[in-house]
Design an enzyme around this catalytic site. Sequence first.
Site, PDB file in Angstrom:
ATOM      1  N   TYR A  57      88.953  21.897  33.069  1.00  8.22           N
ATOM      2  CA  TYR A  57      89.688  21.006  33.768  1.00  8.22           C
ATOM      3  C   TYR A  57      90.104  20.501  32.952  1.00  8.22           C
ATOM      4  CZ  TYR A  57      85.227  23.246  36.068  1.00  8.22           C
ATOM      5  OH  TYR A  57      83.849  23.959  36.150  1.00  8.22           O
ATOM      6  N   TYR A 218      77.151  25.457  41.955  1.00 11.75           N
ATOM      7  CA  TYR A 218      77.813  24.112  41.943  1.00 11.75           C
ATOM      8  C   TYR A 218      78.558  23.541  43.349  1.00 11.75           C
ATOM      9  CZ  TYR A 218      81.706  27.978  41.668  1.00 11.75           C
ATOM     10  OH  TYR A 218      82.461  28.469  42.317  1.00 11.75           O
ATOM     11  N   GLN A 300      77.358   6.691  41.437  1.00 14.02           N
ATOM     12  CA  GLN A 300      77.275   7.894  41.895  1.00 14.02           C
ATOM     13  C   GLN A 300      76.429   8.562  41.018  1.00 14.02           C
ATOM     14  OE1 GLN A 300      81.250   9.330  42.425  1.00 14.02           O
ATOM     15  NE2 GLN A 300      82.184   8.006  44.154  1.00 14.02           N
TER      16      GLN A 300
END
Length: 331
Positions: A57, A218, A300
């Site tokens: 990532y 996920y 968020q």
Amino acid sequence: MEYRKLGETDLSVSAITFGAWAAGGWMWGGNDDQAAIEAMKAAYDLGITTIDTAPIYGQGKSEELVGQAIKGIPRDKVQILTKYGMRWDTTQGTFGFKSKDNDGHDLDVYKFAGKDSIIKECEDSLKRLGTDYIDLYQIHWPDASTPIAETMEAIIRLQEQGKVREAGVSNYNVQQMQEAEQTIKLASNQVPFSMVKRDIEQDVIPYCIENHKSILAYSPMERGLLTGKMKPGQQFGEGDHRAGLKFFKDENIRRTNAFLEKIKPLADEKNATLGQLVIRWTIEHPGITVALVGARNAEQATQNAKAIEVKLSTDEIDFINKQLNELQLVD
């Protein structure tokens, strides 16, 4: 927050876990480093003590940001989940796919889980994360070029050295899990699962329930689709992997939004957003231990954490499932 044991281990994790893929920017059209760190800190303050990341990532960037976010938090108060087996700096293993890094340079990604490679990857991850052990170490994708036994033997060695607490897999099918179990005791399997992607209900979920393995789900929000904020004609930024996925075809956005409209009154009744209702449904699903949810900023992250406050009765879950069973996406 609710905390759940991973498999048959002593490791407890938050039922809502912070997914740090987008924090690395890679395949998400970039990111804001500081906002990502603040998102992780806000999540932690609301009881999300578990963070899932991976070297690939952002080619180390996500792990580095996780390391910065947890600095100053007592190490035993946070659970770090990371992965191995996706290399962008070698051509060993099985070719995965072509990509671009955050600076737009071409990148070839290989799936490689050879013993020496894993030992190196672990050292690199520990440095980036600023810690001396990883709570759950997961193979990111199966690697056809390396025997599973060899891969799992490397993890046993890392466990013996105290660098890894528990062993997990990601994107493994039942047969691969069974093969891994001949060498090591697995805690979990991290797999895609959402209201619109439920294929693991056929095999992986029953296997994991029967064998006391946790499932880390996920993309439970299906990369933003299930927030209800997407509209047909949705434009994605350059480098955003969602542009090519079937879920984001105009017709599928339309159909998904029609389904979300049917369950929105239930969310409204509970003073919850659609996203919060979706997260709660996910962690109530039989066999699902954890929902991995990403956040680009503190706001968020706060919204995600508050999904734990939503309570669903059996009748309400049945109502959602009934509407869901009528939803058919096009390929």
